[in-house]
Design a protein around this motif. Sequence first.
Motif, PDB file in Angstrom:
ATOM      1  N   GLY A 103       0.788  -1.239   0.000  1.00  0.00           N
ATOM      2  CA  GLY A 103       0.000   0.000   0.000  1.00  0.00           C
ATOM      3  C   GLY A 103       0.815   1.281   0.000  1.00  0.00           C
ATOM      4  N   ALA A 104       2.145   1.184  -0.043  1.00  0.00           N
ATOM      5  CA  ALA A 104       2.999   2.389  -0.003  1.00  0.00           C
ATOM      6  C   ALA A 104       3.016   3.061  -1.371  1.00  0.00           C
ATOM      7  CB  ALA A 104       4.415   2.023   0.415  1.00  0.00           C
ATOM      8  N   TRP A 105       3.123   4.374  -1.346  1.00  0.00           N
ATOM      9  CA  TRP A 105       3.218   5.146  -2.580  1.00  0.00           C
ATOM     10  C   TRP A 105       4.008   6.424  -2.338  1.00  0.00           C
ATOM     11  CZ3 TRP A 105       0.259   9.747  -2.257  1.00  0.00           C
ATOM     12  CH2 TRP A 105      -0.720   9.774  -1.244  1.00  0.00           C
ATOM     13  N   PRO A 106       4.698   6.914  -3.378  1.00  0.00           N
ATOM     14  CA  PRO A 106       5.517   8.128  -3.226  1.00  0.00           C
ATOM     15  C   PRO A 106       4.669   9.392  -3.363  1.00  0.00           C
ATOM     16  CG  PRO A 106       5.738   7.300  -5.448  1.00  0.00           C
ATOM     17  CD  PRO A 106       4.839   6.330  -4.711  1.00  0.00           C
ATOM     18  N   ASP A 107       5.093  10.414  -2.685  1.00  0.00           N
ATOM     19  CA  ASP A 107       4.447  11.719  -2.804  1.00  0.00           C
ATOM     20  C   ASP A 107       5.508  12.795  -2.624  1.00  0.00           C
ATOM     21  OD1 ASP A 107       2.389  13.556  -3.186  1.00  0.00           O
ATOM     22  OD2 ASP A 107       1.640  13.415  -1.122  1.00  0.00           O
ATOM     23  N   GLU A 108       5.203  13.981  -3.091  1.00  0.00           N
ATOM     24  CA  GLU A 108       6.086  15.136  -2.939  1.00  0.00           C
ATOM     25  C   GLU A 108       5.232  16.307  -2.453  1.00  0.00           C
ATOM     26  OE1 GLU A 108       8.926  17.887  -5.720  1.00  0.00           O
ATOM     27  OE2 GLU A 108       8.786  15.763  -6.254  1.00  0.00           O
ATOM     28  N   PRO A 109       4.861  16.278  -1.150  1.00  0.00           N
ATOM     29  CA  PRO A 109       3.964  17.312  -0.620  1.00  0.00           C
ATOM     30  C   PRO A 109       4.587  18.709  -0.606  1.00  0.00           C
ATOM     31  CG  PRO A 109       4.761  15.901   1.149  1.00  0.00           C
ATOM     32  CD  PRO A 109       5.249  15.318  -0.136  1.00  0.00           C
ATOM     33  N   PHE A 154      10.278   9.977   5.422  1.00  0.00           N
ATOM     34  CA  PHE A 154      10.782  11.105   4.633  1.00  0.00           C
ATOM     35  C   PHE A 154      12.035  10.576   3.954  1.00  0.00           C
ATOM     36  CE2 PHE A 154       8.235  12.921   7.938  1.00  0.00           C
ATOM     37  CZ  PHE A 154       7.652  14.048   7.379  1.00  0.00           C
ATOM     38  N   LEU A 155      12.067  10.619   2.625  1.00  0.00           N
ATOM     39  CA  LEU A 155      13.135   9.971   1.861  1.00  0.00           C
ATOM     40  C   LEU A 155      14.102  10.998   1.287  1.00  0.00           C
ATOM     41  CD1 LEU A 155      10.807   7.429   0.009  1.00  0.00           C
ATOM     42  CD2 LEU A 155      12.120   7.049   2.108  1.00  0.00           C
ATOM     43  N   GLY A 156      15.145  11.302   2.033  1.00  0.00           N
ATOM     44  CA  GLY A 156      16.164  12.242   1.579  1.00  0.00           C
ATOM     45  C   GLY A 156      17.278  11.529   0.843  1.00  0.00           C
ATOM     46  N   ALA A 157      18.162  12.302   0.235  1.00  0.00           N
ATOM     47  CA  ALA A 157      19.284  11.731  -0.512  1.00  0.00           C
ATOM     48  C   ALA A 157      20.295  11.057   0.411  1.00  0.00           C
ATOM     49  CB  ALA A 157      19.975  12.823  -1.327  1.00  0.00           C
ATOM     50  N   THR A 158      20.515  11.623   1.593  1.00  0.00           N
ATOM     51  CA  THR A 158      21.516  11.080   2.506  1.00  0.00           C
ATOM     52  C   THR A 158      20.947  10.740   3.880  1.00  0.00           C
ATOM     53  OG1 THR A 158      22.144  13.293   3.215  1.00  0.00           O
ATOM     54  CG2 THR A 158      23.390  12.336   1.381  1.00  0.00           C
ATOM     55  N   SER A 159      19.629  10.840   4.026  1.00  0.00           N
ATOM     56  CA  SER A 159      19.006  10.530   5.310  1.00  0.00           C
ATOM     57  C   SER A 159      17.548  10.141   5.094  1.00  0.00           C
ATOM     58  CB  SER A 159      19.083  11.724   6.257  1.00  0.00           C
ATOM     59  OG  SER A 159      18.305  12.791   5.758  1.00  0.00           O
TER      60      SER A 159
END
Length: 118
Positions: free
Chosen positions: A16-22, A42-47
């Motif tokens: 059920g997971a999906w990406p978003d860019e709020p 929260f999916l950061g480049a380095t964290s």
Amino acid sequence: MTSGELVHEHALALPGAWPDEPWEGDLVAKVGPRDKGKIFAFLGATSIGVKAGASREEADEWLARYPDDASVMAYIGRNGWNTLTVGGAIPLEELLEAVEDSYAAIVAKLPKKHRPTT
């Protein structure tokens, strides 16, 4: 594939997971219906930012174990959210587990009708 890419891929592969860019430039992983989905990472480049405990005290265990690679998230940290460095001292397996734990905590708070079936 980098550790960061593996973490992102793992988060978005959960049921059920999906990406978003709020917010522009900020990728997050959500679960639940598209109009009412809840952020679990929260999916950061380095964290990554995850719900690291039910309370601030529980989430502080990460800070004690990894003082250079775990920190309290701004604004929502008081609710048990931490930022964890990817590619630092925290083993990849623990980062993946942190994402899964965050996912489970958020899914548990969703109304039953919005919880993904596994």
